[in-house]
Design an enzyme around this catalytic site. Structure first.
Site, PDB file in Angstrom:
ATOM      1  N   ASP A  73      18.867  68.469  34.483  1.00  0.00           N
ATOM      2  CA  ASP A  73      19.147  68.769  36.044  1.00  0.00           C
ATOM      3  C   ASP A  73      19.075  70.320  36.163  1.00  0.00           C
ATOM      4  O   ASP A  73      19.370  71.109  35.265  1.00  0.00           O
ATOM      5  CB  ASP A  73      20.671  68.400  36.036  1.00  0.00           C
ATOM      6  N   ASP A 157      10.038  77.651  43.975  1.00  0.00           N
ATOM      7  CA  ASP A 157       8.862  78.529  43.387  1.00  0.00           C
ATOM      8  C   ASP A 157       8.117  79.819  44.266  1.00  0.00           C
ATOM      9  O   ASP A 157       8.189  80.579  43.757  1.00  0.00           O
ATOM     10  CB  ASP A 157       7.778  77.742  42.673  1.00  0.00           C
TER      11      ASP A 157
END
EC number: 3.6.1.66
Length: 204
Positions: A73, A157
């Protein structure tokens, strides 16, 4: 040879673990994808930490298949938000997996805040059918940008500038550059000794 289920529908995660095991010279492991096992219900990820959720997924995979299981996770932790979005990263805007909305909301929340230190965090868990559990955490430190940059990657990102990337966003790095540095790769390297020990006990 020990079989280990990688509890993710993302084939990239299996390849990442393969690469880490090869890098560290760990043999005697056959990684099994979710496509290779009978489907089972996805567990509810209601943990309060990355480790909680990784263990929830790994326990479910081990229980359903009888195989050792690796799960992870991960998310973005912003210092000025006391570690949030954290485990809520994928649904920060209210809709699970809406990357553009998540990024836009986070940038709006941080628009007037100068302290922009943050980190991608991953926790990887290994659970065996016997109930043994191991976890390892990886962190990729950086800063939050003020606008998205780059077309590669996914999630946060485009608004994350790693401290070791020469000012580029994570979305401006190649897949190879990102995988060599990423939080998940670091967590997988931390978990590798437990995988090696499991493989060794299977050979004994």
């Amino acid at each position: 040879m020990v079989e280990i289920l990688v509890a993710s529908g993302n084939a990239k995660k299996l390849r990442e673990l393969e690469a880490v095991l090869a890098e560290l010279g760990i043999g005697g492991v056959e990684l099994v994808s979710m496509r290779d096992v009978e489907p089972y219900p996805e567990p509810t990820e209601d943990g309060l930490t990355f480790a909680d959720n990784a263990l929830i997924k790994a326990r479910a995979g081990a229980a359903a298949t009888g195989l050792a299981c690796v799960a992870d996770d991960s998310g973005l932790a912003v210092d000025a938000l006391r570690g949030m979005p954290g485990v809520l990263s994928a649904r920060w805007s209210g809709t699970h997996g809406d990357d553009d909305a998540n990024n836009a909301l986070l940038l709006a929340q941080m628009s007037d805040i100068g302290l922009r230190d943050c980190a991608f965090v991953s926790c990887c868990a290994l659970v065996t059918p016997a109930g043994d559990e191991f976890t390892a955490e990886g962190r990729w430190e950086g800063t939050l940008l003020r606008a998205p940059r780059g077309e590669n990657g996914f999630g946060y990102d485009p608004i994350f500038a790693p401290g070791d990337a020469g000012g580029k966003s994570a979305a401006e790095l190649s897949a190879a550059e990102k995988n060599a540095r990423s939080h998940r790769a670091r967590a997988l390297r931390g978990l590798a000794p437990s995988i090696a020990a499991l493989a060794g006990s299977a050979r004994a």
